[in-house]
Design a protein around this motif. Structure first.
Motif, short mmCIF file in Angstrom:
data_model
loop_
_atom_site.label_atom_id
_atom_site.label_comp_id
_atom_site.label_asym_id
_atom_site.label_seq_id
_atom_site.Cartn_x
_atom_site.Cartn_y
_atom_site.Cartn_z
N THR A 67 0.88 -1.17 0.00
CA THR A 67 0.00 0.00 0.00
C THR A 67 0.92 1.22 0.00
O THR A 67 2.14 1.08 0.11
CB THR A 67 -0.96 0.07 1.22
OG1 THR A 67 -0.29 0.65 2.32
CG2 THR A 67 -1.53 -1.29 1.59
N HIS A 90 -10.13 -2.76 4.44
CA HIS A 90 -9.77 -2.00 3.24
C HIS A 90 -10.78 -2.28 2.13
O HIS A 90 -11.12 -3.43 1.88
CB HIS A 90 -8.37 -2.40 2.77
CG HIS A 90 -7.28 -2.09 3.74
ND1 HIS A 90 -7.18 -2.73 4.96
CD2 HIS A 90 -6.26 -1.20 3.70
CE1 HIS A 90 -6.13 -2.24 5.62
NE2 HIS A 90 -5.55 -1.31 4.88
N THR A 103 -7.44 6.45 7.74
CA THR A 103 -8.34 5.40 8.23
C THR A 103 -9.39 6.05 9.12
O THR A 103 -9.04 6.83 10.01
CB THR A 103 -7.53 4.35 9.04
OG1 THR A 103 -6.61 3.71 8.15
CG2 THR A 103 -8.43 3.31 9.67
N ARG A 127 -10.50 1.93 5.44
CA ARG A 127 -9.56 2.73 4.64
C ARG A 127 -9.62 2.32 3.18
O ARG A 127 -9.79 1.14 2.86
CB ARG A 127 -8.14 2.50 5.21
CG ARG A 127 -7.00 3.00 4.35
CD ARG A 127 -5.74 3.12 5.18
NE ARG A 127 -4.61 2.39 4.66
CZ ARG A 127 -3.85 2.78 3.63
NH1 ARG A 127 -4.13 3.90 2.99
NH2 ARG A 127 -2.82 2.05 3.24
N PRO A 131 -7.12 2.36 0.26
CA PRO A 131 -5.71 2.65 -0.07
C PRO A 131 -5.59 3.27 -1.46
O PRO A 131 -6.40 2.98 -2.35
CB PRO A 131 -5.04 1.29 -0.01
CG PRO A 131 -6.13 0.29 -0.13
CD PRO A 131 -7.39 0.91 0.35
#
Ligand code: TXA
Ligand code: MG
Length: 390
Positions: free
Chosen positions: A37, A71, A102, A125, A127
């Motif tokens: 990431t 994610h 996040t 989150r 990414p």
């Protein structure tokens, strides 16, 4: 744990789906996949597959009460993970996603207790890393992913760090070179009256205010109150600390930090000349390494030999003075990018003492200093036992 054959997928650019299909399929079906990431490498599992999520905790050696970040690739997918709609969250996502932010929000029914460690909140989150996003899209499921290190080790910022920690334990490691930021995402808790930064990262309170007008506070005050119920459960775990002792070379500018480096070394030498070697051994028998910019090193008045971050083997160095420069000039982004890699390197080299240059706590300097001070065992680290970055 049964040994697993680890396949390392080295991304070739321009990358296409073909390179990710096998890993995406395995991820969806319950296997663990480490992937790059923009912050650090993550250890991904299908967040809807409880067996896979359990496996993350096992492989990392992570305490079950430390929750995972989920994610996703698309902001719309977040509404499936949280309770209702979060207006503040939507505004922040619009401005900062995809990216190293996040958000902690009230959780929805779909999210398992295993992922959230029983909390009624979930951390999510999106990414920005193209490989991470495409992997998640192809897997077609939300991906629970902590940093891809064994618990108690620094977060991996290069693929070989993941190989070092997890080879033989997981089936796939996707290698796309060094991570852009090198420190974990900013964790922002939206569940209280005022949003609180639980973990500083590349996106700062100032960035958030400047771009959205939203005021957020840092949890530093909460931490120093030694709260017995920290808001982020990870806070209570001791952060990675290297084998070596870390001494900070402080000062407002290069000149004063170089003087600080020199004083630290002069004092060690004096102690050993006086035969007071019990605390620090003596300078001539120690492996000492500097982590700074080259200007500070050059101004220190001592001669240093380079240590190369890329060197992956363990070795035993002669006593002496070594260095890893993060850049030519003071630069918090470059320092952040190399910090964890340098700490791993110092451990492999058997360094006894690390002298690290501090930087002003502005922009990325805030997150950099937060991790550096924790690694040094200072406030918020060992002594207060308030660490959250396993
Ligand atoms: O940059 C990152 O955030 C990386 C990459 C892989 O995305 N991930 C990462 O995950 O650093 P991890 O598990 O190493 O750190 C997650 C942190 C921990 O301190 C954890 O306690 C906190 O986020 N956290 C997770 N869920 C939470 C929740 N529901 N409430 C409060 N804190 C939470
Ligand atoms: Mg971690």
């Amino acid at each position: 744990m049964k040994p697993v054959e680890t396949q390392i997928i080295r991304i070739v650019h321009p990358f296409s789906d073909i390179q990710l299909l096998a890993a995406a399929e395995a991820l969806r079906k319950g296997s663990l996949v480490a992937f790059p990431t923009e912050t650090v490498y993550g250890l991904g599992a299908n967040a809807l597959d409880l067996q896979a999520v359990k496996e993350i905790f096992k492989v990392k050696g992570r305490p079950a009460d430390n929750p995972l970040i989920v994610h996703v690739a698309d902001p719309l997918a977040i509404d499936d993970l949280i309770a209702g709609h979060n207006v503040l969250g939507a505004k922040l996502l619009k401005e900062f996603s995809p990216g190293p932010l996040t958000l902690v929000m009230k959780r929805g029914n779909q999210v398992s207790d295993l992922v959230t460690a029983g909390l009624d909140t979930v951390a999510v989150r999106i990414p920005a890393h193209p490989v991470a996003r495409r992997l998640i899209e192809l897997a077609g499921v939300p991906v629970a992913a902590p940093s891809a290190n064994r618990s108690g080790r620094p977060s991996p910022t290069r693929a070989w760090h993941v190989i070092e920690d997890l080879s033989g334990l997981i089936p796939f490691i996707i290698d796309d070179g060094p991570c852009e930021y090198g420190l974990e995402s900013t964790v922002l808790d939206l569940t209280g009256r005022v949003p609180v930064i639980l973990r500083p990262g590349a996106i700062t309170a100032e960035d958030i205010f400047d771009r959205t007008g939203i005021t957020v506070i840092s949890n530093r005050i909460e931490q120093s109150a030694d709260s017995s119920a920290p808001r982020s459960p990870g806070m209570k775990y001791r952060h990675y600390a290297p084998e070596a002792e870390i001494v900070l070379a402080q000062g407002m500018d290069i000149e004063s930090r170089a003087i600080s480096v020199k004083k630290i070394l002069d004092n060690l030498k004096l102690e050993s000349d006086l035969g007071h070697g019990s605390v620090h051994e003596n300078q001539s028998s120690m492996r000492i390494s500097l982590f700074s910019c080259s200007q500070t090193r050059n101004a220190s008045g001592y001669e240093w030999s380079p240590l190369y971050e890329q060197n992956t083997g363990s070795e035993s160095l002669e006593p002496g003075l070594y260095y890893i420069d993060y850049a030519a000039e003071p630069d918090p982004c470059a320092a952040a990018n190399r910090l964890f890699a340098a700490l791993r390197r110092f451990d492999r080299a058997g360094i006894d003492l690390i002298i690290a240059e501090t930087l002003p706590e502005q922009g990325m300097g805030q997150a950099f200093m937060n991790r550096l001070v924790k690694a040094a065992g200072g406030a918020g680290g060992k002594e207060l036992n308030l660490e959250g970055l396993s």
